[in-house]
Design a protein around this motif. Sequence first.
Motif, short mmCIF file in Angstrom:
data_model
loop_
_atom_site.label_atom_id
_atom_site.label_comp_id
_atom_site.label_asym_id
_atom_site.label_seq_id
_atom_site.Cartn_x
_atom_site.Cartn_y
_atom_site.Cartn_z
N ILE A 105 -13.49 -2.97 -8.30
CA ILE A 105 -12.99 -3.55 -9.55
C ILE A 105 -11.56 -3.03 -9.71
CG2 ILE A 105 -13.30 -3.74 -12.05
CD1 ILE A 105 -16.32 -3.11 -11.47
N LYS A 106 -10.59 -3.89 -9.46
CA LYS A 106 -9.19 -3.48 -9.32
C LYS A 106 -8.69 -2.66 -10.51
CE LYS A 106 -5.34 -3.48 -7.00
NZ LYS A 106 -5.22 -2.72 -5.76
N ALA A 107 -8.94 -3.10 -11.72
CA ALA A 107 -8.43 -2.37 -12.90
C ALA A 107 -8.99 -0.95 -12.94
CB ALA A 107 -8.76 -3.12 -14.18
N ASP A 108 -10.27 -0.80 -12.66
CA ASP A 108 -10.89 0.53 -12.65
C ASP A 108 -10.35 1.39 -11.52
OD1 ASP A 108 -12.42 -0.35 -14.79
OD2 ASP A 108 -14.27 -0.58 -13.62
N ASP A 109 -10.16 0.77 -10.35
CA ASP A 109 -9.67 1.51 -9.19
C ASP A 109 -8.23 2.00 -9.39
OD1 ASP A 109 -12.11 1.09 -8.02
OD2 ASP A 109 -11.42 -0.53 -6.71
N VAL A 110 -7.39 1.18 -10.01
CA VAL A 110 -6.00 1.56 -10.28
C VAL A 110 -5.97 2.71 -11.29
CG1 VAL A 110 -3.84 0.76 -11.35
CG2 VAL A 110 -5.00 -0.66 -9.64
N GLU A 112 -8.36 4.94 -11.80
CA GLU A 112 -8.86 6.14 -11.13
C GLU A 112 -7.81 6.74 -10.20
OE1 GLU A 112 -12.86 7.68 -9.00
OE2 GLU A 112 -11.99 5.88 -8.09
N SER A 113 -7.13 5.92 -9.42
CA SER A 113 -6.13 6.46 -8.49
C SER A 113 -4.98 7.12 -9.24
CB SER A 113 -5.63 5.37 -7.53
OG SER A 113 -4.97 4.33 -8.22
N ALA A 114 -4.60 6.58 -10.37
CA ALA A 114 -3.54 7.21 -11.19
C ALA A 114 -4.02 8.54 -11.74
CB ALA A 114 -3.14 6.27 -12.32
N ARG A 115 -5.27 8.59 -12.19
CA ARG A 115 -5.83 9.83 -12.74
C ARG A 115 -5.95 10.91 -11.68
NH1 ARG A 115 -10.90 11.34 -12.71
NH2 ARG A 115 -11.71 9.28 -12.22
N LEU A 116 -6.30 10.54 -10.46
CA LEU A 116 -6.50 11.52 -9.38
C LEU A 116 -5.19 11.94 -8.70
CD1 LEU A 116 -9.72 10.08 -7.68
CD2 LEU A 116 -9.55 12.06 -9.23
N SER A 117 -4.13 11.18 -8.88
CA SER A 117 -2.88 11.44 -8.18
C SER A 117 -2.38 12.88 -8.32
CB SER A 117 -1.80 10.46 -8.61
OG SER A 117 -2.07 9.17 -8.11
N PRO A 118 -2.34 13.47 -9.52
CA PRO A 118 -1.86 14.85 -9.61
C PRO A 118 -2.74 15.85 -8.85
CG PRO A 118 -1.89 13.83 -11.78
CD PRO A 118 -2.59 12.89 -10.85
N ILE A 130 0.69 9.99 2.57
CA ILE A 130 -0.54 9.50 1.96
C ILE A 130 -0.58 8.00 2.22
CG2 ILE A 130 -1.93 9.27 -0.12
CD1 ILE A 130 0.87 11.59 -0.46
N ILE A 131 -1.70 7.55 2.77
CA ILE A 131 -1.93 6.14 3.04
C ILE A 131 -3.01 5.70 2.06
CG2 ILE A 131 -2.52 4.44 4.79
CD1 ILE A 131 -0.13 6.38 5.48
N SER A 132 -2.79 4.61 1.35
CA SER A 132 -3.71 4.25 0.27
C SER A 132 -3.85 2.74 0.10
CB SER A 132 -3.21 4.87 -1.05
OG SER A 132 -4.06 4.52 -2.12
N GLY A 133 -5.05 2.34 -0.22
CA GLY A 133 -5.31 0.96 -0.59
C GLY A 133 -5.06 0.72 -2.07
N GLN A 134 -4.86 1.79 -2.83
CA GLN A 134 -4.62 1.71 -4.27
C GLN A 134 -3.27 2.35 -4.59
OE1 GLN A 134 -6.66 0.03 -6.14
NE2 GLN A 134 -8.23 -0.18 -4.57
N PRO A 135 -2.62 1.91 -5.66
CA PRO A 135 -1.36 2.54 -6.05
C PRO A 135 -1.60 3.97 -6.55
CG PRO A 135 -2.03 0.91 -7.68
CD PRO A 135 -3.00 0.81 -6.54
N LEU A 136 -0.73 4.88 -6.13
CA LEU A 136 -0.78 6.27 -6.58
C LEU A 136 0.49 6.53 -7.40
CD1 LEU A 136 -1.95 7.88 -3.22
CD2 LEU A 136 -3.37 7.35 -5.21
N VAL A 137 0.46 7.57 -8.21
CA VAL A 137 1.63 7.90 -9.03
C VAL A 137 2.11 9.30 -8.70
CG1 VAL A 137 1.00 6.34 -10.91
CG2 VAL A 137 0.20 8.70 -10.96
N GLY A 138 3.42 9.49 -8.86
CA GLY A 138 4.01 10.82 -8.63
C GLY A 138 4.40 11.08 -7.19
N PHE A 139 4.30 10.10 -6.34
CA PHE A 139 4.69 10.22 -4.94
C PHE A 139 5.82 9.23 -4.67
CE2 PHE A 139 0.11 11.22 -5.00
CZ PHE A 139 0.13 12.49 -4.47
N GLN A 140 6.59 9.50 -3.63
CA GLN A 140 7.66 8.59 -3.22
C GLN A 140 7.06 7.51 -2.33
OE1 GLN A 140 10.48 10.39 -0.57
NE2 GLN A 140 11.69 8.53 -0.37
N GLN A 141 7.11 6.27 -2.78
CA GLN A 141 6.60 5.18 -1.95
C GLN A 141 7.60 4.92 -0.83
OE1 GLN A 141 5.21 1.71 -4.01
NE2 GLN A 141 4.59 0.71 -2.12
#
Length: 158
Positions: A105-110, A112-118, A130-141
Amino acid sequence: MSRLDSMLRRLTAQRDGLSWAAQQIADTPGDVLDMGLGNGRTYDHLREILPDRRIWVMDRVLQCHPSCIPPAEDFLQGEAEPMLSELVKRGARIALAHYDFGSGIKADDVKESARLSPMIAAAMQPGALIISGQPLVGFQQIAGPETIAPDRYLFYRA
């Protein structure tokens, strides 16, 4: 695009991205982290392309193919937050991480990935990938291999 074609595209991007990342970290010390063991296919690929690296694996349950069961000392079972904290507590320094948590479920997955990023960031050494199927925050893409569509798999540097 059919769901089958989408899945094939995702799996090809995942394989190619991980193989590319393994080359990128060839001279970088550190362990590997596979977040989301599932059936064990990604873990099995990581063992093949990075045979000399310790590969940490985490998932809620151990339900992979019998040939893909990680060593007990490298498997962290449970919810992501305490398992990431445990990884840091054990002193692991991650050079390459693969993020594959998700419910589909894309909205839930996005969210969760933002919450787990730190928490993921706390385990990564500077310059790690970091290789990811979901967007992460706080990293340089960063750009991954040219063969992978930018929206299919995401590549980050810690």
